[in-house]
Design a protein around this motif. Structure first.
Motif, PDB file in Angstrom:
ATOM      1  N   GLU B  59      -1.108   0.837  16.804  1.00 51.41           N
ATOM      2  CA  GLU B  59      -1.683   0.469  15.522  1.00 51.41           C
ATOM      3  C   GLU B  59      -1.829  -1.048  15.452  1.00 51.41           C
ATOM      4  O   GLU B  59      -1.063  -1.784  16.051  1.00 51.41           O
ATOM      5  CB  GLU B  59      -0.767   0.930  14.386  1.00 51.41           C
ATOM      6  CG  GLU B  59      -0.613   2.435  14.333  1.00 51.41           C
ATOM      7  CD  GLU B  59       0.450   2.865  13.333  1.00 51.41           C
ATOM      8  OE1 GLU B  59       0.129   3.658  12.446  1.00 51.41           O
ATOM      9  OE2 GLU B  59       1.589   2.381  13.448  1.00 51.41           O
ATOM     10  N   LEU B  74      -0.530  -1.478   9.912  1.00 52.61           N
ATOM     11  CA  LEU B  74       0.807  -2.057   9.915  1.00 52.61           C
ATOM     12  C   LEU B  74       0.972  -3.071   8.786  1.00 52.61           C
ATOM     13  O   LEU B  74       2.071  -3.300   8.301  1.00 52.61           O
ATOM     14  CB  LEU B  74       1.102  -2.701  11.267  1.00 52.61           C
ATOM     15  CG  LEU B  74       1.400  -1.705  12.391  1.00 52.61           C
ATOM     16  CD1 LEU B  74       1.487  -2.420  13.732  1.00 52.61           C
ATOM     17  CD2 LEU B  74       2.687  -0.935  12.116  1.00 52.61           C
ATOM     18  N   LEU B  91       3.735  -6.943   5.830  1.00 50.91           N
ATOM     19  CA  LEU B  91       3.891  -5.834   6.778  1.00 50.91           C
ATOM     20  C   LEU B  91       4.771  -4.731   6.207  1.00 50.91           C
ATOM     21  O   LEU B  91       5.634  -4.984   5.377  1.00 50.91           O
ATOM     22  CB  LEU B  91       4.514  -6.342   8.073  1.00 50.91           C
ATOM     23  CG  LEU B  91       3.859  -7.556   8.725  1.00 50.91           C
ATOM     24  CD1 LEU B  91       4.671  -8.003   9.936  1.00 50.91           C
ATOM     25  CD2 LEU B  91       2.431  -7.232   9.148  1.00 50.91           C
ATOM     26  N   HIS B  92       4.554  -3.512   6.710  1.00 52.66           N
ATOM     27  CA  HIS B  92       5.448  -2.401   6.353  1.00 52.66           C
ATOM     28  C   HIS B  92       6.832  -2.696   6.914  1.00 52.66           C
ATOM     29  O   HIS B  92       6.959  -3.270   7.994  1.00 52.66           O
ATOM     30  CB  HIS B  92       4.945  -1.093   6.970  1.00 52.66           C
ATOM     31  CG  HIS B  92       3.831  -0.483   6.204  1.00 52.66           C
ATOM     32  ND1 HIS B  92       4.033   0.202   5.027  1.00 52.66           N
ATOM     33  CD2 HIS B  92       2.506  -0.437   6.432  1.00 52.66           C
ATOM     34  CE1 HIS B  92       2.872   0.633   4.572  1.00 52.66           C
ATOM     35  NE2 HIS B  92       1.919   0.257   5.401  1.00 52.66           N
ATOM     36  N   VAL B  95       9.531  -0.162  10.337  1.00 48.49           N
ATOM     37  CA  VAL B  95       8.683   0.353  11.408  1.00 48.49           C
ATOM     38  C   VAL B  95       9.375   0.138  12.751  1.00 48.49           C
ATOM     39  O   VAL B  95       9.957  -0.918  12.995  1.00 48.49           O
ATOM     40  CB  VAL B  95       7.311  -0.362  11.401  1.00 48.49           C
ATOM     41  CG1 VAL B  95       6.450   0.117  12.557  1.00 48.49           C
ATOM     42  CG2 VAL B  95       6.612  -0.156  10.069  1.00 48.49           C
ATOM     43  N   PHE B 103       9.964  -3.232  14.696  1.00 52.02           N
ATOM     44  CA  PHE B 103       8.714  -3.973  14.609  1.00 52.02           C
ATOM     45  C   PHE B 103       8.849  -4.999  13.501  1.00 52.02           C
ATOM     46  O   PHE B 103       9.424  -4.723  12.441  1.00 52.02           O
ATOM     47  CB  PHE B 103       7.567  -3.006  14.301  1.00 52.02           C
ATOM     48  CG  PHE B 103       6.376  -3.668  13.651  1.00 52.02           C
ATOM     49  CD1 PHE B 103       5.402  -4.293  14.421  1.00 52.02           C
ATOM     50  CD2 PHE B 103       6.234  -3.673  12.267  1.00 52.02           C
ATOM     51  CE1 PHE B 103       4.316  -4.899  13.824  1.00 52.02           C
ATOM     52  CE2 PHE B 103       5.140  -4.289  11.664  1.00 52.02           C
ATOM     53  CZ  PHE B 103       4.183  -4.902  12.438  1.00 52.02           C
ATOM     54  N   THR B 180       3.516   1.771  17.842  1.00 51.86           N
ATOM     55  CA  THR B 180       4.211   2.121  16.605  1.00 51.86           C
ATOM     56  C   THR B 180       3.607   3.367  15.965  1.00 51.86           C
ATOM     57  O   THR B 180       3.981   3.747  14.868  1.00 51.86           O
ATOM     58  CB  THR B 180       4.075   0.972  15.585  1.00 51.86           C
ATOM     59  OG1 THR B 180       2.678   0.702  15.418  1.00 51.86           O
ATOM     60  CG2 THR B 180       4.784  -0.281  16.046  1.00 51.86           C
ATOM     61  N   TRP B 203       6.774   5.667  10.730  1.00 53.66           N
ATOM     62  CA  TRP B 203       7.001   5.075   9.407  1.00 53.66           C
ATOM     63  C   TRP B 203       6.102   5.680   8.327  1.00 53.66           C
ATOM     64  O   TRP B 203       6.448   5.668   7.151  1.00 53.66           O
ATOM     65  CB  TRP B 203       6.777   3.567   9.460  1.00 53.66           C
ATOM     66  CG  TRP B 203       5.385   3.183   9.938  1.00 53.66           C
ATOM     67  CD1 TRP B 203       5.008   2.996  11.235  1.00 53.66           C
ATOM     68  CD2 TRP B 203       4.228   2.988   9.140  1.00 53.66           C
ATOM     69  NE1 TRP B 203       3.679   2.693  11.301  1.00 53.66           N
ATOM     70  CE2 TRP B 203       3.168   2.670  10.018  1.00 53.66           C
ATOM     71  CE3 TRP B 203       3.951   3.041   7.771  1.00 53.66           C
ATOM     72  CZ2 TRP B 203       1.875   2.408   9.582  1.00 53.66           C
ATOM     73  CZ3 TRP B 203       2.656   2.767   7.332  1.00 53.66           C
ATOM     74  CH2 TRP B 203       1.629   2.467   8.229  1.00 53.66           C
TER      75      TRP B 203
END
Lengths: 314, 493
Positions: B59, B74, B91-92, B95, B103, B180, B203
């Motif tokens: 991703e 992401l 960002l998330h 992850v 991540f 990811t 995630w």
């Protein structure tokens, strides 16, 4: 015998050396840049240059040749440009498909051809001869990929007995792997068997006309026994020669069948490597094939001696 | 005895009940013609790489959706500074990469810096050229500063070449991709198949499929039996040839004809006489009967184009009427160019069917106006060298499959040898414009300049012929970018 083997060994090594030079030179003049192929039309020149550097393509030609030869001597065939895995691993995976396929096809071909050829020779000029040799003629004429498609439609699409193609790998078990090889082996074997049957027949017919056959018959031996024990053995030399040639072909010349059954064999590896300019793979696989042809030829020559004791003296 | 039968009946019913409850399959085998050379989309141009890993394994900050739209990936959100030069991505959190490592913003910085480094082998290095600096603000915030505003920046970050990789696995992604995404890489039997498996630590929204396998089927004649025997249940881009009516008539399958980003064009060497003469290029454009070419090159499927733009794009304008098929007019134009007796030329064709078959049709159409084009078939490697790199050609046919790639006509030293200051200006303006309406206008203008100038003969947009089991839902109809996004794919009854 030792002198003979030594002689053959030296000739074989010389052949390999010449082949390595030819292969390397041919690929060197072949147009196309592996780095550009990998990065495509949108890549910036500096990215292509960086990849060329990474692939070692910017080194001088003689150095690359020596690198390659040196690597081969220590069984390090280098790393594929495209797959970026060791060539030896790639080749091993493919041989695990191509070698069993070639062996099965060859065994099938011999198992069909010898009885049919003998049958036809026995009934020379009669209906059985005409029929079986007619069938063989068709077998020679019909292209094997067409056989393959017919087999796929009958056994995979209609009866669903075997997969239409693909190879699950030997790790999936012996039976699933064999199942995937049955149809391709038949498709490969039939045309080969047709050629072999014709050779067996003509060779047998010739031998059956010889004096010692008449003598054997005159002794009161039944015809079948004469045919299988005396005539066939003497007729085998041309048959063994053809079998040897067929084996070399089956090992790498089966790309069409590999494509139709989408089998990951050596033929497809080499074809793909050529189109993608994966030079290191092409070079190494070609060398491997040259070596295997040399070995097969040697085995064929040695088997002459087994078949015909008179040759042992030489 | 009685008890036995009751027991067996109960067991049978239980099994029957369980199979209806869990009837939906969770595995899928997809067919593909070309095997990816490796599986790292940041180090190779092959569409096949993205067809396996895009959105499934890897991703990016953003991603491209089924209609070519930019979606968050992401990065859950972003803000753009007023001057259009600073993008701040949020960002998330939580992850993880498939190898278990976390991540974070560091990985984004690593990936973007790696892609634009001096020794980068990214096939689309140009996408990152506008980036000046990438800064880690905190573990879930990244600030990207551009050298100049770039209208397409968020779109660019959605390409497969811009996916985020981990420094730990970046060098081994070719053989063992670690991303990811909702699927993790399982195994690759080279020459045969690539397997993915559902990632349990994903995630986002979990996928419905447990297993997906991409099977390599290089031969067109093998594609149909593979589908008919049930070995393969979906062919997102199927080499159907003449068997299309047969599949369409079969209720077990769904046939979806969509569009790609592949503008198929008859390229002319714009600096080489007589193609440097606008009248000659116009004459050739008028000699082309697009429908006949589509019939011959692509079994009648594909949309005619009049400029270098995908009809699926919202900014597309239909310019196929600029130089309509007209033999008499074409001959007249040639006469005006001083070539009333026609001329001899060459047409170099790469291996794809659309080029080889289309080339036959085009050569015969050119003959009608007195142009004798000798067909020279070339291998890909040879084509890339002779035509693309050395520009040693007169005419060629190729499909430009990169999405939104009209900008290639502004590239200096590109193999078209086309040079239009007016067009270059529009492209520069586009780069500096972020306003959507203005961008649409500029795209329209760019399309018109190309249509008028006819630097190439615009032929058609390559179709995407998707064939899959009628019980499968969620596969993409169009291919706005090369991908087989399996995130929404499921079996239904």
């Amino acid at each position: 015998m030792t002198a003979y083997l030594l002689n053959r060994l030296i000739t074989g090594l010389a052949t390999l050396l010449v082949a390595s030079l030819v292969v390397f030179a041919v690929l060197e003049v072949l147009p196309g840049d592996p780095a550009r192929l990998m990065l495509g039309m949108n890549a910036t020149p500096d990215a292509v240059e960086a990849l060329r550097e990474q692939m070692g393509l910017n080194q001088p030609v003689p150095l690359r040749y020596l690198d390659w030869i040196g690597g081969m001597l220590s069984l390090d065939l280098g790393k594929s440009y495209t797959y970026s895995v060791p060539v030896l691993d790639l080749v091993k995976e493919r041989v695990a498909v191509s070698l069993p396929l070639a062996v099965i096809a060859l065994v099938l071909s011999v198992a069909i051809a010898i009885p049919v050829g003998a049958f036809a020779a026995q009934r020379r000029g009669r209906a059985g001869d005409t029929l079986s040799m007619g069938a063989a003629q068709i077998g020679v004429a019909v292209p094997n990929f067409w056989f393959a498609l017919i087999l796929i439609y009958i056994f995979a699409v209609w009866l669903r007995l075997v997969p239409a193609g693909g190879f699950p790998g030997w790790s999936a078990g012996v039976w699933p792997a064999l199942k995937a090889l049955i149809l391709p082996a038949i498709a490969l074997a039939l045309p080969q068997a047709a050629i072999l049957a014709r050779v067996t027949r003509s060779s047998l017919v010739e031998v059956l006309g010889e004096d010692f056959i008449r003598t054997a018959r005159a002794k009161g031996l039944p015809f079948d026994r004469v045919l299988w024990r005396h005539a066939l053995r003497n007729a085998l030399i041309p048959v063994v020669t053809i079998v040897g040639l067929q084996f070399s072909f089956l090992l790498a010349g089966t790309i069409i069948i590999e494509n139709v059954f989408y089998l990951p064999g050596l033929g497809r590896l080499i074809f793909q490597a050529i189109t993608q300019r994966d030079l290191i793979v092409v070079e190494s696989v070609v060398m491997l094939l040259v070596a295997s042809v040399i070995v097969v030829n040697l085995l064929v020559d040695l088997s002459y001696a087994v078949v015909d004791p008179r040759l042992r003296a030489r | 005895m009685k008890r036995w039968t009751t027991f067996v009946a109960a067991a049978a019913m239980a099994i029957a009940a369980s199979t209806t409850a869990f009837a939906a399959r969770t595995d899928l085998v997809l067919g593909m013609v070309l095997e990816p050379p490796h599986l790292d989309p940041t180090a190779g141009a092959a569409a096949a790489i993205r067809e396996v890993v895009y959105a499934n394994v890897f991703e990016g900050l953003t991603r491209i959706g089924p209609s070519g739209e930019v979606l968050p990936a992401l990065a859950e959100s972003w803000t753009v500074s007023d001057d259009g030069k600073v993008y701040t991505f949020k960002l998330h959190s939580g992850v993880k990469f498939h190898d278990g490592s976390d991540f974070g913003a560091d990985d984004v910085k690593f990936s973007l810096d790696r892609a634009r480094a001096a020794d980068s082998t990214n096939a689309q290095k140009g996408l990152f050229e506008a980036i000046d600096t990438v800064e880690v603000v905190d573990p879930t915030t990244v600030k990207v500063t551009l050298k100049h505003p770039q209208g397409a920046f968020l779109y660019n970050m959605g390409w497969g070449d811009a996916v985020i990789v981990s420094p730990k696995s970046a060098d081994t992604n070719k053989e063992k991709p670690i991303g990811t995404g909702p699927f993790k890489f399982d195994s690759w039997a080279r020459g045969s198949s690539i397997k993915l498996a559902k990632s349990d630590s994903y995630w986002g929204e979990p996928v419905q499929l447990d297993k997906a396998e991409f099977r390599i089927i290089p031969d067109a004649s093998a594609a149909l039996p593979a589908l008919l025997s049930g070995d393969v249940q979906a062919f997102p881009n199927m080499p159907v040839g003449d068997s299309l009516p047969q599949i369409q008539a079969d209720p077990r399958f769904k046939v979806v004809i969509g569009s790609t980003e592949g503008e198929t064009i008859l390229t002319m060497n714009n600096k080489k006489p007589p193609f440097d003469n606008l009248k000659v290029r116009q004459a050739i454009s008028r000699a082309l009967d697009r429908q006949a070419i589509i019939d011959g090159a692509s079994t009648g499927l594909g949309t005619p184009i009049g400029s270098h733009f995908s009809p699926a794009n919202k900014d597309y304008i239909d310019l196929t009427g600029t130089y309509p098929h007209d033999i008499a007019k074409a001959k007249e134009l040639l006469k005006e160019a001083g070539l009333e007796n026609g001329f001899k030329t060459t047409l170099k064709l790469p291996p794809p069917t659309y080029a080889r078959d289309g080339g036959q049709v085009i050569a015969s159409e050119l003959r009608e106006i007195g142009i004798d084009a000798e067909i020279i078939p070339l291998e890909w490697a040879d084509w890339l060298k002779q035509v693309f790199t050395d520009k040693d050609y007169d005419l060629t046919i190729v499909s430009h499959v990169e999405p939104n790639d009209i900008g290639i006509y502004a590239r200096k030293d590109y193999y078209f040898n086309y040079d239009s200051p007016a067009f270059d200006k529009v492209m520069r303006d586009l780069d500096l414009t972020t306003d959507e309406t203005k961008r649409s206008e500029l795209y329209g203008e760019a399309q018109k300049i190309l249509a008028q100038d006819a630097p190439v003969g615009f032929l058609f947009e390559l179709p995407k012929i998707g064939v899959w089991d009628a019980k499968i839902e969620g596969l993409w109809e169009n291919a706005p970018i090369p991908a087989n996004d399996l995130t929404k794919v499921k079996w239904v009854d």
